[in-house]
Design a protein around this motif. Structure first.
Motif, PDB file in Angstrom:
ATOM      1  N   TYR A 196      -5.743  -1.786   0.270  1.00  0.00           N
ATOM      2  CA  TYR A 196      -4.804  -0.665   0.325  1.00  0.00           C
ATOM      3  C   TYR A 196      -3.746  -0.882   1.399  1.00  0.00           C
ATOM      4  O   TYR A 196      -2.560  -0.616   1.179  1.00  0.00           O
ATOM      5  N   ARG A 197      -4.158  -1.368   2.551  1.00  0.00           N
ATOM      6  CA  ARG A 197      -3.210  -1.547   3.656  1.00  0.00           C
ATOM      7  C   ARG A 197      -2.191  -2.655   3.395  1.00  0.00           C
ATOM      8  O   ARG A 197      -1.218  -2.779   4.135  1.00  0.00           O
ATOM      9  N   GLU A 198      -2.418  -3.442   2.351  1.00  0.00           N
ATOM     10  CA  GLU A 198      -1.472  -4.502   1.992  1.00  0.00           C
ATOM     11  C   GLU A 198      -0.534  -4.064   0.874  1.00  0.00           C
ATOM     12  O   GLU A 198       0.348  -4.820   0.460  1.00  0.00           O
ATOM     13  N   GLU A 199      -0.718  -2.845   0.367  1.00  0.00           N
ATOM     14  CA  GLU A 199       0.134  -2.346  -0.709  1.00  0.00           C
ATOM     15  C   GLU A 199       1.507  -1.959  -0.162  1.00  0.00           C
ATOM     16  O   GLU A 199       1.654  -1.575   1.004  1.00  0.00           O
ATOM     17  N   GLU A 200       2.504  -2.024  -1.045  1.00  0.00           N
ATOM     18  CA  GLU A 200       3.865  -1.667  -0.660  1.00  0.00           C
ATOM     19  C   GLU A 200       3.934  -0.196  -0.250  1.00  0.00           C
ATOM     20  O   GLU A 200       3.404   0.680  -0.923  1.00  0.00           O
ATOM     21  N   GLY A 201       4.600   0.066   0.877  1.00  0.00           N
ATOM     22  CA  GLY A 201       4.778   1.432   1.341  1.00  0.00           C
ATOM     23  C   GLY A 201       3.638   1.977   2.167  1.00  0.00           C
ATOM     24  O   GLY A 201       3.660   3.151   2.546  1.00  0.00           O
ATOM     25  N   VAL A 202       2.635   1.129   2.462  1.00  0.00           N
ATOM     26  CA  VAL A 202       1.455   1.574   3.199  1.00  0.00           C
ATOM     27  C   VAL A 202       1.470   0.990   4.610  1.00  0.00           C
ATOM     28  O   VAL A 202       1.780  -0.186   4.804  1.00  0.00           O
ATOM     29  N   PRO A 225       0.125  -0.699   7.956  1.00  0.00           N
ATOM     30  CA  PRO A 225      -0.917  -1.721   8.119  1.00  0.00           C
ATOM     31  C   PRO A 225      -2.192  -1.202   8.781  1.00  0.00           C
ATOM     32  O   PRO A 225      -3.239  -1.844   8.686  1.00  0.00           O
ATOM     33  N   ASP A 226      -2.110  -0.046   9.452  1.00  0.00           N
ATOM     34  CA  ASP A 226      -3.309   0.545  10.064  1.00  0.00           C
ATOM     35  C   ASP A 226      -3.593   1.924   9.460  1.00  0.00           C
ATOM     36  O   ASP A 226      -4.155   2.807  10.118  1.00  0.00           O
ATOM     37  N   SER A 227      -3.246   2.103   8.204  1.00  0.00           N
ATOM     38  CA  SER A 227      -3.340   3.414   7.554  1.00  0.00           C
ATOM     39  C   SER A 227      -4.743   4.005   7.612  1.00  0.00           C
ATOM     40  O   SER A 227      -5.741   3.324   7.387  1.00  0.00           O
ATOM     41  N   LYS A 228      -4.812   5.315   7.880  1.00  0.00           N
ATOM     42  CA  LYS A 228      -6.064   6.068   7.855  1.00  0.00           C
ATOM     43  C   LYS A 228      -6.242   6.816   6.532  1.00  0.00           C
ATOM     44  O   LYS A 228      -7.211   7.564   6.370  1.00  0.00           O
ATOM     45  N   THR A 229      -5.324   6.632   5.594  1.00  0.00           N
ATOM     46  CA  THR A 229      -5.374   7.372   4.335  1.00  0.00           C
ATOM     47  C   THR A 229      -6.558   6.914   3.488  1.00  0.00           C
ATOM     48  O   THR A 229      -6.744   5.719   3.263  1.00  0.00           O
ATOM     49  N   GLU A 230      -7.340   7.864   3.014  1.00  0.00           N
ATOM     50  CA  GLU A 230      -8.501   7.537   2.193  1.00  0.00           C
ATOM     51  C   GLU A 230      -8.101   7.357   0.730  1.00  0.00           C
ATOM     52  O   GLU A 230      -7.300   8.128   0.193  1.00  0.00           O
ATOM     53  N   THR A 231      -8.669   6.328   0.104  1.00  0.00           N
ATOM     54  CA  THR A 231      -8.489   6.126  -1.339  1.00  0.00           C
ATOM     55  C   THR A 231      -9.741   6.528  -2.108  1.00  0.00           C
ATOM     56  O   THR A 231      -9.780   6.430  -3.333  1.00  0.00           O
ATOM     57  N   PHE A 232     -10.748   6.981  -1.393  1.00  0.00           N
ATOM     58  CA  PHE A 232     -12.006   7.463  -1.985  1.00  0.00           C
ATOM     59  C   PHE A 232     -12.463   8.669  -1.185  1.00  0.00           C
ATOM     60  O   PHE A 232     -12.361   8.696   0.052  1.00  0.00           O
ATOM     61  N   ALA A 233     -12.937   9.686  -1.883  1.00  0.00           N
ATOM     62  CA  ALA A 233     -13.500  10.848  -1.197  1.00  0.00           C
ATOM     63  C   ALA A 233     -14.650  11.409  -2.021  1.00  0.00           C
ATOM     64  O   ALA A 233     -14.580  11.460  -3.254  1.00  0.00           O
ATOM     65  N   THR A 265     -10.867   8.211  13.917  1.00  0.00           N
ATOM     66  CA  THR A 265     -10.337   6.938  13.428  1.00  0.00           C
ATOM     67  C   THR A 265     -11.415   6.269  12.582  1.00  0.00           C
ATOM     68  O   THR A 265     -12.453   5.840  13.115  1.00  0.00           O
ATOM     69  N   PRO A 266     -11.209   6.198  11.272  1.00  0.00           N
ATOM     70  CA  PRO A 266     -12.258   5.661  10.393  1.00  0.00           C
ATOM     71  C   PRO A 266     -12.337   4.140  10.472  1.00  0.00           C
ATOM     72  O   PRO A 266     -11.374   3.463  10.847  1.00  0.00           O
ATOM     73  N   ASP A 267     -13.471   3.616  10.098  1.00  0.00           N
ATOM     74  CA  ASP A 267     -13.682   2.173  10.049  1.00  0.00           C
ATOM     75  C   ASP A 267     -13.265   1.678   8.661  1.00  0.00           C
ATOM     76  O   ASP A 267     -14.091   1.460   7.781  1.00  0.00           O
ATOM     77  N   PHE A 268     -11.978   1.534   8.471  1.00  0.00           N
ATOM     78  CA  PHE A 268     -11.407   1.111   7.182  1.00  0.00           C
ATOM     79  C   PHE A 268     -10.942  -0.339   7.287  1.00  0.00           C
ATOM     80  O   PHE A 268     -10.546  -0.786   8.372  1.00  0.00           O
ATOM     81  N   PRO A 269     -10.925  -1.069   6.153  1.00  0.00           N
ATOM     82  CA  PRO A 269     -11.447  -0.709   4.829  1.00  0.00           C
ATOM     83  C   PRO A 269     -12.979  -0.774   4.813  1.00  0.00           C
ATOM     84  O   PRO A 269     -13.577  -1.512   5.588  1.00  0.00           O
TER      85      PRO A 269
END
Length: 499
Positions: free
Chosen positions: A312-318, A320-328, A469-473
């Protein structure tokens, strides 16, 4: 909801802000075209696309035809039908930020009504970015014709607010400009045939209603999974995330359909009153409980279907240290007599193994002490599974004796499939919802108090996640999300189900 008879709306003018945008191309015009093919539109119907792009009427129609041929459930209708339908389409170039441009809308309405010789219903559909909605609504509210509550409606797409505060601010703004009965907050999930069928399944069948409660139901799961990642929507998704994008609106509304009490009638406000009752009954989550009842995840880079995929952090517009969840995933309780202590598990995510939206009602096990032990080795509790997409079906699992001279019990399924049971294609969700707007039926649209009640459910989770601060990915693409999601249900003695 689409009426039982072919009821057509009165004369209607539909203005689409963002007429040259993606939503109109992929969803709105294909839906209107199918309504036209099915003879659901008035003989006096006009749709006006509004946008800053430079189109003539003809070039705009050609652009929309491309959308119909690419995205409609009926891509290749007769040429003469499209030619006839396209005559209802007009393009009006205007900048929605230009306060003086809105007079054009009143002028168009006056000219059309004079041409038709009747007053028309007016629908303003805001198919625009959320940040543009307040300005457009404010300018529309200044038009004298918008004071006519019985015939003027405004349709607002999700997301409706970014959080509880902004949702309340938007509700207050719209409520100061329009009457509540004029405001149609659209959630396309509620237009899906199988979602609407939940009420019919429950309240038109005495078979299910007596056991639809805490005495017989062990748990309920609602899953909305996607196999894809962002598909170029990084800019939008960064400000949203899975909890806001899916659970706060779509999945909570499905939960309400499953959990609601029987309405006295199917009048719009009666059905929505029952929905609000469910949302208000959902147990509030305390800040210290969030990690016990909610799980978030973000997919990283990996292999999916034999191909390398970016995280996710390698996607365009994201970031590099995004905290946005793609799963909930969340566990909720509805604290009323019917559902006390029955867990409702909701999960959604991107880059998962399967694209599906499924509701599972798991019943408690029946006593089997009378059967010999060897007869019950394959015993499984009854389960009702409602497939919303892509397959639209209802599956009932029950026990049956295996053929033979010995007593052996196996689980079997009875399946109702829309595709097998009915000829033709079911209408798309936007067909149902657009027709409802034109006929003035608000049953499947969100009321102000519904929106705010739904935000109150997820706000403690959002606030807790924002502070950490989540441990992502933390999950591989093509998997079913982080390990903590499985643990969320396993600690209660259950597991996630699909079909």
């Amino acid at each position: 909801m689409i009426p039982a008879t072919n009821q057509r709306p009165p004369a209607t003018i539909l203005f689409i802000f963002g007429g040259s945008g993606d939503l109109n191309l992929r969803k709105l015009t294909p839906a209107l075209y199918n309504l036209y093919l099915d003879n659901y539109l008035s003989d006096r119907f006009s749709v006006v696309g509004l946008g800053r792009s430079d189109y003539s009427d003809e070039s705009f129609r050609e652009r929309l035809l491309e959308g119909v041929q690419s995205f409609s459930r009926r891509k290749n209708g007769p040429d003469d039908i499209w030619a006839s339908f396209s005559k209802t389409i007009t393009y009006l170039q205007m900048d929605a930020a230009d306060d003086g441009a809105y007079a054009k809308l009143s002028e168009y309405v006056s000219a059309k009504e004079e041409e038709w010789g009747v007053q028309a219903n007016i629908v303003f559909y805001l198919a625009v970015a959320p940040q543009l909605v307040p300005g457009i609504a404010t300018n529309l509210g200044k038009l004298p014709l918008c004071c006519e509550k019985s015939r003027v409606r405004i349709v607002v797409e999700k997301p409706f607010g970014h959080d509880l505060k902004t949702a309340q601010e938007l509700n207050n703004l719209l409520g100061g400009l329009f009457a509540e009965e004029q405001i149609y907050r659209i959630d396309h999930y509620l237009g899906k045939e199988t979602v609407q069928n939940i009420l019919a399944l429950r309240f038109a069948n005495s078979l299910f209603e007596p056991i639809w409660n805490r005495r017989y139901v062990a748990y309920i799961q609602i899953t909305a999974s996607e196999t894809v990642g962002l598909e170029g929507r990084g800019g939008y998704y960064e400000g949203s995330g899975a909890l806001r994008d899916m659970i706060q609106n779509h999945l909570l509304q499905v939960l309400c359909m499953v959990a609601t009490e029987a309405p006295i009638s199917f009048e719009a406000n009666e059905v929505r009153n029952k929905t609000v009752d469910v949302l208000n009954a959902i147990r509030r989550i305390k800040p210290e409980q969030v990690n016990e009842v909610a799980v978030r995840g973000q997919y990283g880079p990996g292999q999916k279907d034999g191909k390398s995929t970016p995280g996710y952090r390698e996607e365009e517009g994201v970031k590099p240290d995004s905290k946005t969840e793609t799963f909930a995933a969340v566990k909720l309780f509805v604290d009323n007599w019917r559902w006390e202590d029955v867990p409702f598990y909701l999960r959604t995510g991107k880059s998962l193994p399967e694209k599906a939206t499924v509701i599972t009602i798991q019943f408690k096990p029946a006593p089997y002490y009378a059967f010999p032990e060897e007869a019950t080795n394959g015993w499984q509790s009854n389960r009702l599974t409602i497939g919303i997409q892509p397959g639209m079906d209802i599956r009932l699992r029950f026990q049956a004796k295996r053929p033979g001279q010995t007593l052996a019990i196996d689980p079997v399924e009875m399946v109702f499939s829309y595709k097998d049971a009915y000829e033709g294609q079911e209408p798309e969700a936007y067909e149902t919802l657009l027709l409802d707007v034109m006929t003035g039926d608000a049953t499947l649209f969100m009321r102000a108090d519904q929106v705010e009640a739904a935000w109150k459910v997820v706000t403690p989770i959002l606030e807790a996640w924002e502070a950490e601060t989540p441990d992502f990915p933390n999950y591989e693409p093509g998997s079913w999300g982080p390990e903590a999601a499985a643990q969320l249900v396993e600690k209660d003695g259950f597991s996630w189900m699909m079909k």
